[in-house]
Design an enzyme around this catalytic site. Structure first.
Site, short mmCIF file in Angstrom:
data_model
loop_
_atom_site.label_atom_id
_atom_site.label_comp_id
_atom_site.label_asym_id
_atom_site.label_seq_id
_atom_site.Cartn_x
_atom_site.Cartn_y
_atom_site.Cartn_z
N SER A 259 65.86 77.03 23.21
CA SER A 259 64.57 77.53 22.72
C SER A 259 63.48 76.50 23.02
O SER A 259 63.75 75.37 23.42
CB SER A 259 64.64 77.74 21.21
N LYS A 260 62.26 76.93 22.81
CA LYS A 260 61.13 76.04 23.02
C LYS A 260 61.26 74.83 22.08
O LYS A 260 60.89 73.72 22.43
CB LYS A 260 59.83 76.78 22.75
N ARG A 261 61.80 75.08 20.89
CA ARG A 261 61.98 73.99 19.93
C ARG A 261 62.89 72.90 20.49
O ARG A 261 62.65 71.71 20.29
CB ARG A 261 62.53 74.54 18.61
N ASP A 264 60.92 70.86 22.84
CA ASP A 264 60.02 69.94 22.13
C ASP A 264 60.81 68.76 21.57
O ASP A 264 60.39 67.61 21.65
CB ASP A 264 59.31 70.67 20.98
N TYR A 284 51.75 75.16 26.26
CA TYR A 284 53.17 74.83 26.39
C TYR A 284 53.34 74.15 27.73
O TYR A 284 52.78 74.59 28.73
CB TYR A 284 54.02 76.09 26.37
#
Ligand code: GLU
Length: 503
Positions: A259-261, A264, A284
């Site tokens: 995921s994007k998380r 990050d 993003y």
């Protein structure tokens, strides 16, 4: 005779394209090219609530950057258009009517409140053979009543009539035979009168049929939809395409989807290009803007869930097209490994047009308030440094000493190399170097080595002290490459200054 190969990439324009979607498209591309087939680009935008402006263009730009080309579709044209589902309403209406006429689908009028009440009353409620008789639809009310309600303007949906107790088999090229019983399926909504649009399921299979798609290669998350799709093909009397459901892309650790998380958390992008969230200041990060080369991203992604069965890592697009094999794709999720992507990026950086790195370094030098001197100077530094970097962004940090004299000296290097004798070594070396007319590193090196030997000093002790004086710490390429590049005057100036400062 088998059908010609036609595959498609069919994203919903709900935001930036996730790297998992990029891999799905890449596999479709490799498959199409290998078989001399076609790759279509279709936009599945029947869910108007989730439509995000700019997403379609973003997806097109991403594939352009990556070198993945389409033969037909949105922005490419072709004989099966239009390729945006929102522009195909009349087509879907016609096919919904076919199912209604054949008794394979029915009208349903249940309001949201009525559906909520049914869900409340029956745990795990599903709209199916067992429950449809007590709901409000053209089966329970009769067709005359249904027609009357529609004529009165009552909103309705069309549901697929699923016959219970049937085995549904999906032959998946990666997973083999996937069998489920139709009783576990609900009567899926195929069409909504409210927006006069079909749902994903109907639009997806009607289009795949009309666009003559031979193979549906898509992410594992769509596997649960495929039995329903098989039943829909059957209801229309159409031959279903071959299915291949690709393994999930997993987070670097654990069993969760990437995921994007995760990006990050571990500090890497999960999108091909930078994305500015419309109407906000949020962006993003993207692989392109972060310094990854398209060849590296493609090569890395190709091997995330597939491998050619030999030990080959580095592959050109043409080699991948030749070797790609759906039957060698893994059933298990593939962990995303950013270190591996950096390794690929390092490899492709060594081969890329040097101008890419020169431009990057020049911009970094200027951004740090230093003088790039000349194109030639920058090019030489790039030549010396590129084998030490994985990303162009690392250049300045690795080679700033070529553009600015050290303003401080690193503690650890001093401790190791700036011993009490160091100032004397460096001072004597400066005096010797001063006498050298030919400053070329190759000529200089043997002379300096002879001089050190003549003095009976240790090479490491002298040259590392000298390096710390020039660079500010014990790092960087070969010392005579550094002196070459800095020139006589600047090298000696730095060395003498270090003696002064470090007194
Ligand atoms: N619109 C779906 C998506 O966003 C397509 C799924 C499929 O390939 O059938 O991925």
């Amino acid at each position: 005779m088998s059908k010609p190969v036609v595959v498609r990439f069919a994203p919903s324009p709900t935001g930036p394209l996730h790297i998992g979607g990029v891999r799905t498209c890449l596999y479709n591309y490799l498959f199409a090219r290998q078989h001399g087939g076609k790759l279509l680009f279709r936009i599945e935008d029947t869910d108007s609530q989730r439509f995000v402006p700019g997403a379609e263009q973003y997806i097109l730009d991403s594939f352009k950057w990556l070198g993945i080309t389409f033969d037909e579709g949105v922005s490419f044209g072709g004989e099966h258009g239009p390729y945006r589902q929102s522009e195909r309403r009349e087509i879907y209406k016609k096919y919904v009517q076919v199912l209604l006429d054949n008794g394979k689908a029915y009208y349903a009028f249940d309001t949201k409140a009525e559906l909520d009440a049914a869900r409340e009353a029956t745990p795990n409620f599903q709209y199916d053979a067992l429950t449809r008789g007590r709901m409000r639809n053209s089966i329970s009310l009769g067709m005359d009543e249904a027609k009357r309600l529609i004529a009165n303007g009552e909103p309705y949906v069309v549901r697929f009539l699923i016959e219970p107790g049937e085995d549904v088999v999906v032959n998946d090229l990666i997973r083999g035979e996937v069998k489920i019983n139709s009783s576990i399926l609900d009567d899926k909504v195929l069409y909504k009168s409210a927006d006069e649009l079909p749902t994903y399921h109907l639009a997806n299979i009607v289009d795949d049929h009309l666009m003559e798609v031979s193979h549906v290669i898509r992410g594992e998350e769509w596997l649960p939809s495929s039995p329903l799709h098989v039943l829909l093909y059957r209801a229309f009397g159409w031959e279903a395409p071959q299915f291949a459901h690709l393994p999930l892309l997993l987070a670097p650790e654990g069993n969760g989807k990437l995921s994007k998380r995760d990006g990050d958390k571990y500090g890497f992008p999960v999108f091909p290009l930078q994305w500015n969230v419309p109407g906000t200041d949020t962006t993003y990060s993207g692989y392109r803007e972060s310094g990854y080369l398209p060849e590296a991203v493609v090569n890395f992604l190709a091997l995330l869930g597939w491998n050619p069965g030999n030990d080959q890592d580095i592959m050109t697009m043409d080699e991948m097209i030749k070797l790609f094999d759906l039957s060698k794709c893994s059933k298990n999720g593939a962990h995303f490994d950013i270190k591996r992507l950096l390794w690929f990026n390092h490899h492709y950086l060594q081969q890329c047009d040097e101008k890419v790195l020169c431009d990057a370094l020049k911009a970094q030098v200027v951004a740090n308030g230093a003088d790039p001197k000349s194109d030639e100077y920058v090019r030489t530094v790039v030549g010396l440094m590129k084998e030490r970097i994985n990303l162009p962004q690392e250049l300045w940090q690795q080679c700033n000493f070529f553009f600015a004299a050290p303003t401080a000296y690193e503690e650890k290097s001093l401790k190791k190399w700036w011993k009490p004798e160091a100032p004397q070594y460096v001072a004597e070396l400066c005096d010797f170097l001063e006498t050298q007319a030919n400053w070329n590193g190759e000529t200089l090196e043997p002379k300096v080595m002879d001089w050190i030997a003549g003095k009976g000093y240790k090479t490491g002790a002298v040259m590392n002290a000298f390096r710390v004086a020039l660079v500010g710490e014990a790092r960087g390429p070969q010392i005579f490459a550094i002196t070459d590049q800095l020139g006589k005057e600047e090298s000696l100036r730095r060395a003498r200054k270090a003696i002064e400062v470090l007194k």
